[in-house]
Design a protein around this motif. Structure first.
Motif, PDB file in Angstrom:
ATOM      1  N   SER A   8       4.922  -3.799   8.979  1.00  0.00           N
ATOM      2  CA  SER A   8       4.363  -4.650   7.919  1.00  0.00           C
ATOM      3  C   SER A   8       4.986  -6.034   7.950  1.00  0.00           C
ATOM      4  O   SER A   8       6.155  -6.207   8.280  1.00  0.00           O
ATOM      5  CB  SER A   8       4.605  -4.001   6.545  1.00  0.00           C
ATOM      6  N   VAL A   9       4.170  -7.026   7.587  1.00  0.00           N
ATOM      7  CA  VAL A   9       4.621  -8.422   7.560  1.00  0.00           C
ATOM      8  C   VAL A   9       3.879  -9.148   6.445  1.00  0.00           C
ATOM      9  O   VAL A   9       2.710  -8.862   6.174  1.00  0.00           O
ATOM     10  CB  VAL A   9       4.367  -9.113   8.915  1.00  0.00           C
ATOM     11  N   LEU A  10       4.569 -10.072   5.795  1.00  0.00           N
ATOM     12  CA  LEU A  10       3.935 -10.951   4.813  1.00  0.00           C
ATOM     13  C   LEU A  10       4.175 -12.394   5.225  1.00  0.00           C
ATOM     14  O   LEU A  10       5.298 -12.778   5.543  1.00  0.00           O
ATOM     15  CB  LEU A  10       4.480 -10.711   3.406  1.00  0.00           C
ATOM     16  N   VAL A  11       3.096 -13.182   5.230  1.00  0.00           N
ATOM     17  CA  VAL A  11       3.158 -14.599   5.594  1.00  0.00           C
ATOM     18  C   VAL A  11       2.675 -15.431   4.412  1.00  0.00           C
ATOM     19  O   VAL A  11       1.577 -15.199   3.892  1.00  0.00           O
ATOM     20  CB  VAL A  11       2.260 -14.901   6.816  1.00  0.00           C
ATOM     21  N   THR A  12       3.475 -16.395   3.975  1.00  0.00           N
ATOM     22  CA  THR A  12       3.031 -17.286   2.901  1.00  0.00           C
ATOM     23  C   THR A  12       2.315 -18.503   3.495  1.00  0.00           C
ATOM     24  O   THR A  12       2.504 -18.842   4.656  1.00  0.00           O
ATOM     25  CB  THR A  12       4.212 -17.764   2.035  1.00  0.00           C
ATOM     26  N   GLY A  13       1.489 -19.144   2.678  1.00  0.00           N
ATOM     27  CA  GLY A  13       0.713 -20.276   3.168  1.00  0.00           C
ATOM     28  C   GLY A  13      -0.195 -19.869   4.311  1.00  0.00           C
ATOM     29  O   GLY A  13      -0.330 -20.582   5.305  1.00  0.00           O
ATOM     30  N   ALA A  14      -0.828 -18.700   4.164  1.00  0.00           N
ATOM     31  CA  ALA A  14      -1.522 -18.070   5.293  1.00  0.00           C
ATOM     32  C   ALA A  14      -2.984 -18.459   5.432  1.00  0.00           C
ATOM     33  O   ALA A  14      -3.675 -17.959   6.322  1.00  0.00           O
ATOM     34  CB  ALA A  14      -1.421 -16.550   5.167  1.00  0.00           C
ATOM     35  N   PRO A  33       0.520  -4.751  13.410  1.00  0.00           N
ATOM     36  CA  PRO A  33       1.153  -4.118  12.254  1.00  0.00           C
ATOM     37  C   PRO A  33       0.141  -3.294  11.457  1.00  0.00           C
ATOM     38  O   PRO A  33      -1.054  -3.615  11.427  1.00  0.00           O
ATOM     39  CB  PRO A  33       1.657  -5.310  11.434  1.00  0.00           C
ATOM     40  N   GLU A  34       0.642  -2.275  10.816  1.00  0.00           N
ATOM     41  CA  GLU A  34      -0.228  -1.460   9.957  1.00  0.00           C
ATOM     42  C   GLU A  34      -0.720  -2.274   8.770  1.00  0.00           C
ATOM     43  O   GLU A  34      -1.842  -2.094   8.301  1.00  0.00           O
ATOM     44  CB  GLU A  34       0.545  -0.232   9.487  1.00  0.00           C
ATOM     45  N   TRP A  35       0.132  -3.199   8.300  1.00  0.00           N
ATOM     46  CA  TRP A  35      -0.232  -4.067   7.184  1.00  0.00           C
ATOM     47  C   TRP A  35       0.165  -5.504   7.483  1.00  0.00           C
ATOM     48  O   TRP A  35       1.310  -5.774   7.813  1.00  0.00           O
ATOM     49  CB  TRP A  35       0.451  -3.622   5.891  1.00  0.00           C
ATOM     50  N   VAL A  36      -0.788  -6.407   7.370  1.00  0.00           N
ATOM     51  CA  VAL A  36      -0.538  -7.846   7.456  1.00  0.00           C
ATOM     52  C   VAL A  36      -0.938  -8.446   6.113  1.00  0.00           C
ATOM     53  O   VAL A  36      -2.120  -8.475   5.766  1.00  0.00           O
ATOM     54  CB  VAL A  36      -1.339  -8.514   8.591  1.00  0.00           C
ATOM     55  N   PHE A  37       0.042  -8.886   5.348  1.00  0.00           N
ATOM     56  CA  PHE A  37      -0.220  -9.477   4.044  1.00  0.00           C
ATOM     57  C   PHE A  37      -0.284 -10.995   4.203  1.00  0.00           C
ATOM     58  O   PHE A  37       0.711 -11.632   4.549  1.00  0.00           O
ATOM     59  CB  PHE A  37       0.871  -9.092   3.043  1.00  0.00           C
ATOM     60  N   ALA A  38      -1.465 -11.542   3.963  1.00  0.00           N
ATOM     61  CA  ALA A  38      -1.688 -12.985   4.090  1.00  0.00           C
ATOM     62  C   ALA A  38      -1.709 -13.585   2.692  1.00  0.00           C
ATOM     63  O   ALA A  38      -2.664 -13.395   1.937  1.00  0.00           O
ATOM     64  CB  ALA A  38      -3.008 -13.262   4.808  1.00  0.00           C
ATOM     65  N   ALA A  39      -0.637 -14.289   2.338  1.00  0.00           N
ATOM     66  CA  ALA A  39      -0.481 -14.788   0.978  1.00  0.00           C
ATOM     67  C   ALA A  39      -0.936 -16.235   0.860  1.00  0.00           C
ATOM     68  O   ALA A  39      -0.597 -17.079   1.691  1.00  0.00           O
ATOM     69  CB  ALA A  39       0.975 -14.664   0.537  1.00  0.00           C
ATOM     70  N   VAL A  81       2.288  -5.700  -3.196  1.00  0.00           N
ATOM     71  CA  VAL A  81       2.640  -5.322  -1.828  1.00  0.00           C
ATOM     72  C   VAL A  81       3.351  -3.973  -1.817  1.00  0.00           C
ATOM     73  O   VAL A  81       3.070  -3.112  -0.975  1.00  0.00           O
ATOM     74  CB  VAL A  81       3.525  -6.410  -1.171  1.00  0.00           C
ATOM     75  N   GLU A  82       4.249  -3.778  -2.759  1.00  0.00           N
ATOM     76  CA  GLU A  82       4.965  -2.499  -2.853  1.00  0.00           C
ATOM     77  C   GLU A  82       3.987  -1.345  -3.045  1.00  0.00           C
ATOM     78  O   GLU A  82       4.117  -0.285  -2.416  1.00  0.00           O
ATOM     79  CB  GLU A  82       5.966  -2.536  -4.003  1.00  0.00           C
ATOM     80  N   GLU A  83       3.018  -1.560  -3.908  1.00  0.00           N
ATOM     81  CA  GLU A  83       2.019  -0.512  -4.164  1.00  0.00           C
ATOM     82  C   GLU A  83       1.216  -0.223  -2.895  1.00  0.00           C
ATOM     83  O   GLU A  83       0.952   0.943  -2.567  1.00  0.00           O
ATOM     84  CB  GLU A  83       1.088  -0.963  -5.294  1.00  0.00           C
ATOM     85  N   GLN A  84       0.836  -1.263  -2.187  1.00  0.00           N
ATOM     86  CA  GLN A  84       0.042  -1.107  -0.960  1.00  0.00           C
ATOM     87  C   GLN A  84       0.834  -0.368   0.119  1.00  0.00           C
ATOM     88  O   GLN A  84       0.275   0.434   0.872  1.00  0.00           O
ATOM     89  CB  GLN A  84      -0.378  -2.476  -0.429  1.00  0.00           C
ATOM     90  N   LEU A  85       2.127  -0.648   0.199  1.00  0.00           N
ATOM     91  CA  LEU A  85       2.963  -0.035   1.231  1.00  0.00           C
ATOM     92  C   LEU A  85       3.224   1.447   0.969  1.00  0.00           C
ATOM     93  O   LEU A  85       3.592   2.189   1.883  1.00  0.00           O
ATOM     94  CB  LEU A  85       4.299  -0.779   1.342  1.00  0.00           C
TER      95      LEU A  85
END
Length: 256
Positions: A8-14, A33-39, A81-85
């Motif tokens: 899993s990864v989170l990117v800000t300004g995505a 990644p199983e999860w890509v969080f685009a913030a 994000v915690e809930e999604q993970l």
């Protein structure tokens, strides 16, 4: 890039520029990644259209509402994000969101300094705090004790403009608030590396180069794709000795 294996990864300004470039490259990995969080601030807005198009084709891409200037928004994003993970941790936090104001020593204002610092320096601080529990969980769930970006890491996208020794291209662009905010971000990175090392989290400041984005302007030297691919190569090679350092997309160490 194949060595960087994350769940899993989170990117800000995505929604554009380097942030969007990171999202694209993660999705194109042989083993994404199983999860890509685009913030981004407005996930449903026109400026997030490219993200929306990608999300329609990639079920592992989650567009996440996040305003790095708003502590409440940051905490809410961390909870989503915690809930999604679903009980697992976050491997990689990329603090990419930033703003630039082309000010000079004579034209700089208190308002500009506060706005730029809030986004470029305070935002990454608060994001590190908010996502620390998830980063710790990822580190605890990874085998071995050695630090790496595949285990748990905070990557702060800095700038050579924040190097006090280099004072890169001062004559072309003083950009006082931006330079000061990035120098402060570098110090934050050093502090995070010292404070979070015991939790198994690697922290690094990364210069993306002079990239062809809206911020980079017409004289920029490398494409978003070139920059991001090179930075991911750097991240895949980082180890214990690299935490708390200031590195460039071309694998060089930048003086503070």
């Amino acid at each position: 890039m194949g060595e960087l294996s994350i769940r899993s990864v989170l990117v800000t300004g995505a929604n554009r520029g380097i942030g969007l470039g990171f999202v694209r490259q993660f999705l194109q990995m042989p083993k994404p990644p199983e999860w890509v969080f685009a913030a981004c601030r407005d996930p449903k807005g026109q400026r997030a259209q490219e993200l929306q198009n990608l999300a329609s084709r990639h079920p592992n891409l989650v567009i996440t509402q996040l305003d790095v200037n708003d502590p409440t928004s940051i905490k809410a994003a961390a909870a989503r994000v915690e809930e999604q993970l679903g009980g697992s941790g976050l491997n990689l936090l990329i603090n990419n969101a930033a703003i630039l104001k082309m000010t000079t020593l004579d034209s700089e204002t208190l308002e500009d300094m506060i706005q730029v610092y809030t986004t470029n320096t305070a935002g990454p601080l608060l994001l590190g705090q908010a996502f620390l529990p998830l980063l710790k969980k990822a580190a605890q769930g990874s085998p071995g004790s050695a630090l790496s970006c595949s285990k748990a890491a905070i990557v702060n996208i800095s700038s050579i403009g924040g190097s006090i020794k280099e004072v890169y291209l001062w004559e072309l662009a003083q950009a006082v608030s931006y330079r000061c905010s990035k120098a402060a971000l570098n110090m934050l990175t050093k502090g995070q590396s010292l404070g979070y090392r015991e939790h198994g989290i690697l922290c690094v400041a990364l210069n993306p180069g002079w990239v062809q984005t809206d911020m980079g302007g017409p004289r920029s030297q490398i494409t978003v794709e070139e920059s991001v691919k090179a930075m991911l190569k750097v991240l895949s090679s980082l180890s214990e000795k690299d935490t708390g350092t200031f590195l460039s997309w071309d694998e060089k160490v930048i003086p503070w």
